[in-house]
Write an enzyme that holds these catalytic residues in place. Structure first.
Site, mmCIF file in Angstrom:
data_model
loop_
_atom_site.group_PDB
_atom_site.id
_atom_site.type_symbol
_atom_site.label_atom_id
_atom_site.label_comp_id
_atom_site.label_asym_id
_atom_site.label_seq_id
_atom_site.Cartn_x
_atom_site.Cartn_y
_atom_site.Cartn_z
ATOM 1 N N ASP A 56 4.816 1.911 50.731
ATOM 2 C CA ASP A 56 5.912 1.735 49.780
ATOM 3 C C ASP A 56 6.067 2.946 48.865
ATOM 4 O O ASP A 56 7.180 3.277 48.450
ATOM 5 C CB ASP A 56 5.677 0.478 48.940
ATOM 6 C CG ASP A 56 5.913 -0.796 49.741
ATOM 7 O OD1 ASP A 56 6.673 -0.747 50.713
ATOM 8 O OD2 ASP A 56 5.325 -1.834 49.387
ATOM 9 N N ARG B 61 4.908 -5.209 21.117
ATOM 10 C CA ARG B 61 3.679 -4.518 20.703
ATOM 11 C C ARG B 61 2.568 -4.964 21.640
ATOM 12 O O ARG B 61 2.224 -6.141 21.697
ATOM 13 C CB ARG B 61 3.318 -4.854 19.261
ATOM 14 C CG ARG B 61 2.087 -4.115 18.751
ATOM 15 C CD ARG B 61 1.827 -4.389 17.272
ATOM 16 N NE ARG B 61 0.592 -3.756 16.831
ATOM 17 C CZ ARG B 61 0.495 -2.491 16.420
ATOM 18 N NH1 ARG B 61 1.583 -1.727 16.385
ATOM 19 N NH2 ARG B 61 -0.663 -1.985 16.035
#
Length: 264
Positions: free
Chosen positions: A65, A160
């Site tokens: 891939d 975050r």
């Protein structure tokens, strides 16, 4: 037919496979070319670099891939269809395996030619195309990133944590899936925002219409931008991500739904 071959050439075995692929692809009067650098790696000279990808009818990736994603950048810019031959591991984006190389031309007629949505990432005056995903993440294990996410000019939240994946339907089965994101059919008119180990309010995947424009701003100054695994630098300025007007024409060996059911 004029073919442009993009092989992995990291090992001696891969070089042997590339030369065998060259023989098969040039059978019955077909032409095949590689880049000048690949020709030097295979032959010690540029004799196999007959023409560029823009002059070809088909781009062929040989590897896994990763090889397909690298070759996709060539196919996108040359506006040519791409088919992958899997000589690696998973090969989810590949249409056939190397063991069926001898049947390449007969199999090609049976493959589905699918149109894949791309993400366009604009950063620091340059444009990058993603078949799978754009990742804004921490540059090393000991840091945390803090991102402000804006959709069509409206702030929707902050991430975050380890980062944020913006995935295409094609890329929904890649890093997005590993991070707990949903799987989409490749023709879905959407893309996915998946936080990675988020410790903020924005801590679940979000599917948005692919006509939305996403802006990412780094609040701490230490986030790394990666497009289909290629690092393009630290996020020092805002990055804009949207659906590209370009698409990738990718050959597939079977109905995408069957593949997705196996992965779900």
């Amino acid at each position: 037919m004029k073919i442009y071959l993009c092989p992995n050439l990291f090992t001696d075995l891969q070089k042997e496979q590339a030369l065998e692929a060259w023989k098969v692809l040039t059978a019955e009067g077909n032409l095949c070319s590689v880049s000048a650098a690949d020709s030097v790696s295979l032959k010690g000279n540029t004799s196999l670099g007959l023409y560029g990808p823009e002059e070809s009818d088909l781009i062929v990736a040989l590897g896994g891939d990763g090889a397909v994603l690298r070759s996709a950048q060539i196919a996108i810019r040359a506006d040519k269809p791409l088919v992958g031959i899997n000589s690696g591991r998973l090969g989810f984006l590949c249409a056939l395996s190397y063991e069926h190389l001898q049947d390449f031309f007969s199999l090609l007629d049976t493959f589905l030619l699918t149109e894949r949505t791309l993400l366009e990432c604009s950063y620091d005056g340059k444009v990058y195309y993603a078949v799978n995903d754009v990742l804004v993440g921490k540059p090393n294990l000991g840091e945390t990133v803090s991102l402000t996410v804006t959709v069509d000019g409206e702030e929707v939240g902050q991430v975050r944590g380890d980062g944020l994946i913006l995935a295409t339907p094609t890329g929904s089965t890649a890093y997005n899936r590993s991070a707990g994101g949903p799987i989409l059919e490749h023709s879905a008119a959407s893309f996915i925002l998946t936080p990675v180990c988020s410790r903020s309010e924005f801590n679940r995947p979000l599917i948005v219409n692919d006509r939305r424009v996403i802006t990412l701003a780094e609040r701490l100054g230490n986030a790394q931008i990666n497009v289909d695994g290629l690092s393009i630098g630290l996020l020092k300025k805002n990055a804009e991500v949207k659906r590209s007007e370009k698409t990738l024409l990718l050959y597939s060996s079977e109905n995408n739904i069957r593949k997705l059911i196996r992965l779900a």
